[in-house]
Design a protein around this motif. Sequence first.
Motif, PDB file in Angstrom:
ATOM      1  N   VAL A  64      81.599   0.899  49.751  1.00  0.00           N
ATOM      2  CA  VAL A  64      80.548   1.632  50.464  1.00  0.00           C
ATOM      3  C   VAL A  64      79.169   1.099  50.072  1.00  0.00           C
ATOM      4  O   VAL A  64      78.274   0.958  50.909  1.00  0.00           O
ATOM      5  CB  VAL A  64      80.668   3.142  50.173  1.00  0.00           C
ATOM      6  N   VAL A  65      79.004   0.791  48.796  1.00  0.00           N
ATOM      7  CA  VAL A  65      77.722   0.282  48.299  1.00  0.00           C
ATOM      8  C   VAL A  65      77.511  -1.165  48.729  1.00  0.00           C
ATOM      9  O   VAL A  65      76.444  -1.527  49.253  1.00  0.00           O
ATOM     10  CB  VAL A  65      77.669   0.409  46.764  1.00  0.00           C
ATOM     11  N   THR A  66      78.502  -2.015  48.506  1.00  0.00           N
ATOM     12  CA  THR A  66      78.325  -3.437  48.840  1.00  0.00           C
ATOM     13  C   THR A  66      78.138  -3.646  50.336  1.00  0.00           C
ATOM     14  O   THR A  66      77.358  -4.505  50.762  1.00  0.00           O
ATOM     15  CB  THR A  66      79.523  -4.259  48.337  1.00  0.00           C
ATOM     16  N   ARG A  71      74.713  -5.123  54.782  1.00  0.00           N
ATOM     17  CA  ARG A  71      74.175  -4.758  56.095  1.00  0.00           C
ATOM     18  C   ARG A  71      72.645  -4.815  56.089  1.00  0.00           C
ATOM     19  O   ARG A  71      72.028  -5.305  57.051  1.00  0.00           O
ATOM     20  CB  ARG A  71      74.661  -3.357  56.457  1.00  0.00           C
ATOM     21  N   THR A  72      72.056  -4.363  55.022  1.00  0.00           N
ATOM     22  CA  THR A  72      70.591  -4.388  54.915  1.00  0.00           C
ATOM     23  C   THR A  72      70.076  -5.820  54.809  1.00  0.00           C
ATOM     24  O   THR A  72      69.087  -6.187  55.466  1.00  0.00           O
ATOM     25  CB  THR A  72      70.142  -3.563  53.696  1.00  0.00           C
ATOM     26  N   ASP A  74      71.577  -8.525  55.890  1.00  0.00           N
ATOM     27  CA  ASP A  74      71.822  -9.208  57.160  1.00  0.00           C
ATOM     28  C   ASP A  74      70.846  -8.774  58.249  1.00  0.00           C
ATOM     29  O   ASP A  74      70.590  -9.514  59.200  1.00  0.00           O
ATOM     30  CB  ASP A  74      73.256  -8.963  57.631  1.00  0.00           C
ATOM     31  N   SER A  75      70.290  -7.565  58.105  1.00  0.00           N
ATOM     32  CA  SER A  75      69.371  -7.060  59.132  1.00  0.00           C
ATOM     33  C   SER A  75      67.999  -7.732  59.069  1.00  0.00           C
ATOM     34  O   SER A  75      67.208  -7.618  60.011  1.00  0.00           O
ATOM     35  CB  SER A  75      69.189  -5.550  58.968  1.00  0.00           C
ATOM     36  N   GLY A  76      67.727  -8.398  57.962  1.00  0.00           N
ATOM     37  CA  GLY A  76      66.410  -9.002  57.787  1.00  0.00           C
ATOM     38  C   GLY A  76      65.343  -8.016  57.370  1.00  0.00           C
ATOM     39  O   GLY A  76      64.139  -8.336  57.406  1.00  0.00           O
ATOM     40  N   ALA A  77      65.736  -6.840  56.963  1.00  0.00           N
ATOM     41  CA  ALA A  77      64.764  -5.826  56.536  1.00  0.00           C
ATOM     42  C   ALA A  77      63.962  -6.325  55.339  1.00  0.00           C
ATOM     43  O   ALA A  77      64.486  -7.046  54.482  1.00  0.00           O
ATOM     44  CB  ALA A  77      65.493  -4.531  56.160  1.00  0.00           C
ATOM     45  N   PRO A  78      62.675  -5.973  55.261  1.00  0.00           N
ATOM     46  CA  PRO A  78      61.885  -6.365  54.083  1.00  0.00           C
ATOM     47  C   PRO A  78      62.438  -5.686  52.835  1.00  0.00           C
ATOM     48  O   PRO A  78      62.777  -4.495  52.855  1.00  0.00           O
ATOM     49  CB  PRO A  78      60.482  -5.862  54.422  1.00  0.00           C
ATOM     50  N   LEU A  79      62.558  -6.426  51.754  1.00  0.00           N
ATOM     51  CA  LEU A  79      63.124  -5.870  50.520  1.00  0.00           C
ATOM     52  C   LEU A  79      62.081  -5.178  49.666  1.00  0.00           C
ATOM     53  O   LEU A  79      62.427  -4.375  48.805  1.00  0.00           O
ATOM     54  CB  LEU A  79      63.797  -6.983  49.706  1.00  0.00           C
ATOM     55  N   HIS A  80      60.811  -5.477  49.904  1.00  0.00           N
ATOM     56  CA  HIS A  80      59.746  -4.863  49.124  1.00  0.00           C
ATOM     57  C   HIS A  80      58.604  -4.498  50.058  1.00  0.00           C
ATOM     58  O   HIS A  80      58.039  -5.365  50.725  1.00  0.00           O
ATOM     59  CB  HIS A  80      59.247  -5.826  48.051  1.00  0.00           C
ATOM     60  N   VAL A  81      58.268  -3.199  50.098  1.00  0.00           N
ATOM     61  CA  VAL A  81      57.221  -2.741  51.024  1.00  0.00           C
ATOM     62  C   VAL A  81      56.307  -1.693  50.389  1.00  0.00           C
ATOM     63  O   VAL A  81      55.716  -0.880  51.093  1.00  0.00           O
ATOM     64  CB  VAL A  81      57.847  -2.161  52.316  1.00  0.00           C
ATOM     65  N   LEU A  82      56.177  -1.729  49.061  1.00  0.00           N
ATOM     66  CA  LEU A  82      55.391  -0.684  48.382  1.00  0.00           C
ATOM     67  C   LEU A  82      55.911   0.684  48.811  1.00  0.00           C
ATOM     68  O   LEU A  82      57.106   0.930  48.694  1.00  0.00           O
ATOM     69  CB  LEU A  82      53.905  -0.881  48.682  1.00  0.00           C
ATOM     70  N   MET A 317      67.569   2.094  48.415  1.00  0.00           N
ATOM     71  CA  MET A 317      67.605   3.228  49.339  1.00  0.00           C
ATOM     72  C   MET A 317      68.830   3.169  50.245  1.00  0.00           C
ATOM     73  O   MET A 317      69.468   4.194  50.519  1.00  0.00           O
ATOM     74  CB  MET A 317      66.322   3.265  50.159  1.00  0.00           C
ATOM     75  N   ALA A 318      69.182   1.971  50.701  1.00  0.00           N
ATOM     76  CA  ALA A 318      70.369   1.831  51.543  1.00  0.00           C
ATOM     77  C   ALA A 318      71.632   2.139  50.747  1.00  0.00           C
ATOM     78  O   ALA A 318      72.519   2.880  51.209  1.00  0.00           O
ATOM     79  CB  ALA A 318      70.436   0.414  52.116  1.00  0.00           C
ATOM     80  N   ALA A 319      71.726   1.580  49.539  1.00  0.00           N
ATOM     81  CA  ALA A 319      72.894   1.843  48.697  1.00  0.00           C
ATOM     82  C   ALA A 319      72.956   3.311  48.290  1.00  0.00           C
ATOM     83  O   ALA A 319      74.034   3.923  48.242  1.00  0.00           O
ATOM     84  CB  ALA A 319      72.844   0.961  47.454  1.00  0.00           C
TER      85      ALA A 319
END
Length: 457
Positions: A64-66, A71-72, A74-82, A317-319
């Motif tokens: 569930v975690v991995t 998924r996050t 692969d989505s290209g979401a920014p990993l750091h956004v303050l 946050m996703a995990a």
Amino acid sequence: MTPNPADILRRQRARESAARTYARSFPIVPVRASGMTVEGADGRRYLDCLSGAGTLALGHNHPVVTEAVRRTLDSGAPLHVLDLATPQKDDFTEALFATLAAGFRDRARVHFCGPAGTDAVEAALKLTQTATGRRGLLAFTGGYHGMTAGALAVSGNVAVRAPVPGGAAEVTRLPYPYAYRCPFGVGGERGAQIAAAYTERLLDDPAGGVVPSAAMILEVVQGEGGAVPAPDGWLREMRRITAEREIPLIVDEVQTGVGRTGAFWAVEHSGVEPDVIVMSKAIGGSLPLAVIVYRDDYDGWAPGAHTGTFRGDTLAMAAGAATLRFVAREGLAGRAAAVGARMTSRLDGLRTELPVIGDVRGRGLMIGVELVDPQAAPDGCGARPAAPRLAAAVRAACLDRGLIVELGGRYDATLRLLPPLTITDEEAEVVLDRLSDAIAQVTAQATAGPHLAGRSS
């Protein structure tokens, strides 16, 4: 190329600070892990009953975690956004609020802190001091809340506080009900009643030395303090006492949260609704994440009043959202209650056979086994002197048997069991077999050879 564990350990000993802790107790080099099993670089396998000090609610690398992490990524979401708003933050907040009691959830705010639980404690203290305009804090013997200045000030361990000059506030230390080593020498429910009466009278005594209090902070089950659970009745008294005096109540759920004690949040056992809940460890699904959730009428901060660079860890946050939903959906809090009760019962049953076991306690899958000197005379409550050297020997014997357990409590004489909530019945039996065998072997050696039971000087 397979890494040489001896070389890695040697380099880390030479380069890492003297403050390292777990690496001293567990001279292993983990290279793979799944569920409750950790594999070292030497090929040995261990059952992990430390779980990242309670961080790994689902064990190592749970699908569930991995999957949430992949998924996050692969989505290209920014990993750091303050602290910017993201879909992952919104989803995590939804998942978190869904775990809260309705009365609390409906008027709650969340603040994302730095990645460690100690920063969330600092935020909670600062929040209540800002809201009340007071500086004093109420904390408890045996408590542990972190290693930064304010969190350290409200922790009970003198050894870790002593080298740090000054303090973030004036702290009044109150007695925590500890049935086996009752601070009033009576134990049981009566000891908890006296502790509550003492607290109330001290707060109302104009000559008691207590400055106006910005908050009371407590753990429902003391973790580093040795898996000491607070009686539900005592917790309800603390809520009454603080509410009547308009003192905010902070509950530190860093180690007890996300099903660990048999309820999603440990405070639920007592029916108490706190003003602030401190959360970290398991809420990030094994990645660094810490928040406070609090009643909206305390939200008096100005923008930037408590900030930090790493408050927007998208992967955590996703995990975390995936973990929170899985624990709720699969009923893992109830599972923790059932398995923990069976493990505690079996361990308690060993006390006759192994009198070095002085006390077995805890709640859910947060279990403490306090080792004592069975040859010493008991005190008025029946407790014998703690045996830290014997406990350290048992920890080492457990590691030899492929079992990772850590120590805590007074004098570091309590074996602490924090297995993942996903532990199987078979794994629970193996843990207990290895633990009881280690205790029996070390006890036999202590009886035949040098005395290990007493406290180190």
